[in-house]
Motif scaffolding. Sequence first.
Motif, PDB file in Angstrom:
ATOM      1  N   ARG A  73       0.668  -1.203  -0.015  1.00 28.36           N
ATOM      2  CA  ARG A  73      -0.132  -0.178   0.055  1.00 28.36           C
ATOM      3  C   ARG A  73       0.818   1.242   0.011  1.00 28.36           C
ATOM      4  O   ARG A  73       1.688   1.259   0.462  1.00 28.36           O
ATOM      5  CB  ARG A  73      -0.893   0.000   1.291  1.00 28.36           C
ATOM      6  N   ASP A 147      -1.964  -3.022  -4.021  1.00 23.39           N
ATOM      7  CA  ASP A 147      -2.916  -2.747  -3.024  1.00 23.39           C
ATOM      8  C   ASP A 147      -3.324  -1.159  -3.228  1.00 23.39           C
ATOM      9  O   ASP A 147      -3.074  -0.663  -4.257  1.00 23.39           O
ATOM     10  CB  ASP A 147      -2.444  -2.867  -1.702  1.00 23.39           C
ATOM     11  N   TYR A 148      -3.996  -0.553  -2.436  1.00 23.41           N
ATOM     12  CA  TYR A 148      -4.426   0.818  -2.451  1.00 23.41           C
ATOM     13  C   TYR A 148      -3.165   1.691  -2.807  1.00 23.41           C
ATOM     14  O   TYR A 148      -2.034   1.690  -2.212  1.00 23.41           O
ATOM     15  CB  TYR A 148      -4.834   1.251  -0.998  1.00 23.41           C
ATOM     16  N   GLY A 149      -3.225   2.530  -3.963  1.00 24.67           N
ATOM     17  CA  GLY A 149      -1.998   3.294  -4.462  1.00 24.67           C
ATOM     18  C   GLY A 149      -1.137   2.759  -5.104  1.00 24.67           C
ATOM     19  O   GLY A 149      -0.163   3.308  -5.618  1.00 24.67           O
ATOM     20  N   THR A 193     -10.133  -8.420  -8.124  1.00 24.26           N
ATOM     21  CA  THR A 193     -10.796  -8.502  -6.637  1.00 24.26           C
ATOM     22  C   THR A 193     -12.222  -7.769  -6.904  1.00 24.26           C
ATOM     23  O   THR A 193     -13.031  -8.257  -6.192  1.00 24.26           O
ATOM     24  CB  THR A 193     -10.000  -7.287  -6.091  1.00 24.26           C
ATOM     25  N   GLY A 231     -11.665   3.234  -7.556  1.00 28.49           N
ATOM     26  CA  GLY A 231     -10.497   2.807  -7.811  1.00 28.49           C
ATOM     27  C   GLY A 231     -10.366   1.439  -8.527  1.00 28.49           C
ATOM     28  O   GLY A 231     -11.394   1.003  -9.045  1.00 28.49           O
ATOM     29  N   LYS A 232      -9.220   0.654  -8.452  1.00 31.00           N
ATOM     30  CA  LYS A 232      -9.048  -0.484  -9.053  1.00 31.00           C
ATOM     31  C   LYS A 232     -10.258  -1.693  -8.676  1.00 31.00           C
ATOM     32  O   LYS A 232     -11.024  -2.232  -9.399  1.00 31.00           O
ATOM     33  CB  LYS A 232      -7.964  -1.369  -8.796  1.00 31.00           C
ATOM     34  N   VAL A 233     -10.425  -1.843  -7.344  1.00 32.51           N
ATOM     35  CA  VAL A 233     -11.506  -2.758  -6.832  1.00 32.51           C
ATOM     36  C   VAL A 233     -12.951  -2.270  -7.087  1.00 32.51           C
ATOM     37  O   VAL A 233     -13.691  -2.924  -7.646  1.00 32.51           O
ATOM     38  CB  VAL A 233     -11.238  -2.848  -5.321  1.00 32.51           C
ATOM     39  N   GLU A 254     -15.858   9.795  -4.587  1.00 30.13           N
ATOM     40  CA  GLU A 254     -14.538   9.907  -4.592  1.00 30.13           C
ATOM     41  C   GLU A 254     -14.055  10.820  -3.568  1.00 30.13           C
ATOM     42  O   GLU A 254     -14.770  11.458  -2.835  1.00 30.13           O
ATOM     43  CB  GLU A 254     -14.050  10.044  -6.080  1.00 30.13           C
ATOM     44  N   GLN A 255     -12.606  11.084  -3.859  1.00 31.19           N
ATOM     45  CA  GLN A 255     -12.226  12.167  -2.840  1.00 31.19           C
ATOM     46  C   GLN A 255     -12.569  13.431  -2.876  1.00 31.19           C
ATOM     47  O   GLN A 255     -12.802  14.052  -2.010  1.00 31.19           O
ATOM     48  CB  GLN A 255     -10.560  11.891  -2.996  1.00 31.19           C
ATOM     49  N   ALA A 306     -12.732   1.973  -0.569  1.00 29.25           N
ATOM     50  CA  ALA A 306     -11.456   2.721  -0.337  1.00 29.25           C
ATOM     51  C   ALA A 306     -10.590   2.678   0.828  1.00 29.25           C
ATOM     52  O   ALA A 306      -9.740   1.876   0.466  1.00 29.25           O
ATOM     53  CB  ALA A 306     -12.132   4.216  -0.153  1.00 29.25           C
ATOM     54  N   ASN A 329     -10.802  -3.295   2.768  1.00 33.32           N
ATOM     55  CA  ASN A 329     -10.135  -4.031   3.953  1.00 33.32           C
ATOM     56  C   ASN A 329     -10.715  -3.202   5.008  1.00 33.32           C
ATOM     57  O   ASN A 329     -10.416  -2.061   5.257  1.00 33.32           O
ATOM     58  CB  ASN A 329      -8.769  -4.334   4.063  1.00 33.32           C
TER      59      ASN A 329
HETATM   60  P1  NAD Z   1      -6.934   2.035  -5.436  1.00 36.67           P
HETATM   61  O1  NAD Z   1      -5.951   2.993  -4.832  1.00 36.67           O
HETATM   62  O2  NAD Z   1      -6.934   1.566  -6.714  1.00 36.67           O
HETATM   63  O3  NAD Z   1      -8.557   2.833  -5.276  1.00 36.67           O
HETATM   64  C1  NAD Z   1      -8.967   3.453  -4.058  1.00 36.67           C
HETATM   65  C2  NAD Z   1      -9.791   4.673  -4.608  1.00 36.67           C
HETATM   66  O4  NAD Z   1     -10.574   5.186  -3.427  1.00 36.67           O
HETATM   67  C3  NAD Z   1      -8.989   5.839  -5.060  1.00 36.67           C
HETATM   68  O5  NAD Z   1      -9.636   6.348  -6.211  1.00 36.67           O
HETATM   69  C4  NAD Z   1      -9.058   6.724  -4.058  1.00 36.67           C
HETATM   70  O6  NAD Z   1      -9.064   8.253  -4.648  1.00 36.67           O
HETATM   71  C5  NAD Z   1     -10.434   6.635  -3.429  1.00 36.67           C
HETATM   72  N1  NAD Z   1     -10.816   7.085  -2.062  1.00 36.67           N
HETATM   73  C6  NAD Z   1      -9.904   7.236  -1.068  1.00 36.67           C
HETATM   74  N2  NAD Z   1     -10.435   7.764   0.047  1.00 36.67           N
HETATM   75  C7  NAD Z   1     -11.794   8.195  -0.167  1.00 36.67           C
HETATM   76  C8  NAD Z   1     -13.076   8.363   0.338  1.00 36.67           C
HETATM   77  N3  NAD Z   1     -13.040   9.017   1.707  1.00 36.67           N
HETATM   78  N4  NAD Z   1     -14.445   8.386  -0.298  1.00 36.67           N
HETATM   79  C9  NAD Z   1     -14.224   8.018  -1.566  1.00 36.67           C
HETATM   80  N5  NAD Z   1     -13.196   7.660  -2.353  1.00 36.67           N
HETATM   81  C10 NAD Z   1     -11.960   7.731  -1.637  1.00 36.67           C
HETATM   82  O7  NAD Z   1      -7.097   1.105  -4.323  1.00 36.67           O
HETATM   83  P2  NAD Z   1      -7.712  -0.521  -4.538  1.00 36.67           P
HETATM   84  O8  NAD Z   1      -6.593  -1.215  -5.101  1.00 36.67           O
HETATM   85  O9  NAD Z   1      -9.057  -0.201  -5.206  1.00 36.67           O
HETATM   86  O10 NAD Z   1      -7.907  -0.875  -3.020  1.00 36.67           O
HETATM   87  C11 NAD Z   1      -9.039  -0.296  -2.375  1.00 36.67           C
HETATM   88  C12 NAD Z   1      -9.336  -1.319  -1.141  1.00 36.67           C
HETATM   89  O11 NAD Z   1      -9.633  -2.621  -1.561  1.00 36.67           O
HETATM   90  C13 NAD Z   1      -8.285  -1.148  -0.032  1.00 36.67           C
HETATM   91  O12 NAD Z   1      -8.903  -1.376   1.276  1.00 36.67           O
HETATM   92  C14 NAD Z   1      -7.536  -2.455  -0.227  1.00 36.67           C
HETATM   93  O13 NAD Z   1      -6.555  -2.795   0.676  1.00 36.67           O
HETATM   94  C15 NAD Z   1      -8.539  -3.129  -0.694  1.00 36.67           C
HETATM   95  N6  NAD Z   1      -8.228  -4.520  -1.364  1.00 36.67           N
HETATM   96  C16 NAD Z   1      -7.545  -4.271  -2.645  1.00 36.67           C
HETATM   97  C17 NAD Z   1      -7.074  -5.299  -3.326  1.00 36.67           C
HETATM   98  C18 NAD Z   1      -6.375  -5.260  -4.848  1.00 36.67           C
HETATM   99  O14 NAD Z   1      -6.378  -6.177  -5.520  1.00 36.67           O
HETATM  100  N7  NAD Z   1      -6.027  -3.944  -5.414  1.00 36.67           N
HETATM  101  C19 NAD Z   1      -7.191  -6.850  -2.889  1.00 36.67           C
HETATM  102  C20 NAD Z   1      -8.161  -6.887  -2.029  1.00 36.67           C
HETATM  103  C21 NAD Z   1      -8.289  -5.753  -1.132  1.00 36.67           C
END
Ligand code: NAD
Length: 469
Positions: A73, A147-149, A193, A231-233, A254-255, A306, A329
């Motif tokens: 992350r 993961d995130y970011g 995911t 985001g991705k998920v 979103e943010q 998020a 998570n």
């Molecule tokens: P990401 O960085 O691709 O996307 C997250 C998005 O959430 C970003 O666009 C961000 O701007 C947005 N965000 C942040 N704070 C916010 C808020 N307060 N309100 C609205 N939007 C907000 O991250 P990701 O990979 O999609 O991960 C998201 C979550 O899923 C995390 O908790 C991560 O641990 C979990 N996760 C990810 C994966 C993976 O394969 N990427 C797997 C399992 C779990």
Amino acid sequence: MSAGAFYESVHGYFDRAAAYSRFEPGILKQVKDCNAVYRMKFPVRNDDGSVRVVEAFRAEHSFHRLPTKGGIRFSRMVSLNETIALAALMTYKCALVGVPFGGAKGGVKISPAQESEGFRERVTRRYTAELIRKNFIGPDIDVPAPDYGTGEQEMGWIVDTYKNIRMNEPNIYACVTGKPLAMQGIPGRTQATGQGVYFGLRSCLDQAEVAKKLGLTPGLAGKRVILQGLGKVGFHAAKHLQEDGRALIVGVSEQEGGVYNADGLDVVALLRHRQETGSILGFPGTESVDRGALLEFSCDILIPAALENQITAKNAERIQAKVIAEAANGPVDQAGDTILCRRGCLVIPDLFLNAGGVTVSYFEWLKNRAGVSFDRMISRHEELSNRHMLAAMETLTGQQLPGSDRDRLIHGPDELRLVVSALEQTMTRAYERIHEVWLQRDLPDLRTAAFLLAIERVAESYSHHGIFP
Ligand code: NAD
């Protein structure tokens, strides 16, 4: 809300489920405690030539299976406790979906959106070098993922750094998953995911008695969905819900804020709008709303995708969704969870719902170790046997199938189709098992059932391995 609250929540959920376990307290403590942590600080050059000290972590929660596995992350909110809690969730997640890894997680304390690509690359390569130095990465040791970011690009830098330092090692591409396809990645990992969230939600809401208890019709079609985090998920979950589940995405935050349309909006067009304008706000046909308030709007399914601690004692009473689908998570803390459950909401827990990512990562790791893609091994064989079967059918019936149907029947599966069908099966079976345990052992909720199942699988393995004297 601090990372401490998240850490406490994960431990609280563990304790609640462990109370139903048949294993002795010593074994349960071993399952719960984090096995190893590497906390580091290293210097990285800024674009202007000055030096910045970056803080980062890697936690390896459980060695009951090796390698350990978990994402990295990038966020300014990263902390040691957050990394440990996320690593613990990885252990339970892997156990739940039958992926033979221990849990791990990495965290680097930077804000990736505010940094240049050059800086992110220098940080990623230096972080990888630190992990190599302390033996916290390797195909049989510990295998990171996005993961995130972070995403494909960072995983590409990791494998390239690893390859250049450990060039004589076998299976070097298996040192990280979520890599670009051109660097031995696997098709379907980017959406895994989110697509797994869709399969998990579908498995749950297809259960007539679950839907009935919530006052819903079974299935996903027509269900009103609000998503936090495009985001991705989040994006891929919403895309599959919209396209495959025929659900209605009515709100996204979103943010920068939230957008809402009671008649539904197109998430694919919304993402394009954000990429073009830098914001989801102003998306045609939607009204702009406060991002926090959107979580409390009327809907059937709320998907926090998020970060952790988004639903707490502060807002849980006002959440109107009947189903909370934990794509992120730890988005619901323990106090929030208690309130939601008391109010009759169904929380589909993170350790199950977002396990699609690690499932497909496992396929990528296997492919890298085998040195051959899955479809290459079987598609030619399947194509030949399909051709023989079709020829026999056509001889018997004296009729020929139209060209497009013939092609579809003859061609063996490509790698993406294999990955998606294995993901679908994994998520469906995992849900069935959790559901069964929930009912058979008369547990209060799905989360307790998922935790208990995971705890018992890890504990079982510890009790068979024996403990070193
Ligand atoms: P990401 O960085 O691709 O996307 C997250 C998005 O959430 C970003 O666009 C961000 O701007 C947005 N965000 C942040 N704070 C916010 C808020 N307060 N309100 C609205 N939007 C907000 O991250 P990701 O990979 O999609 O991960 C998201 C979550 O899923 C995390 O908790 C991560 O641990 C979990 N996760 C990810 C994966 C993976 O394969 N990427 C797997 C399992 C779990």
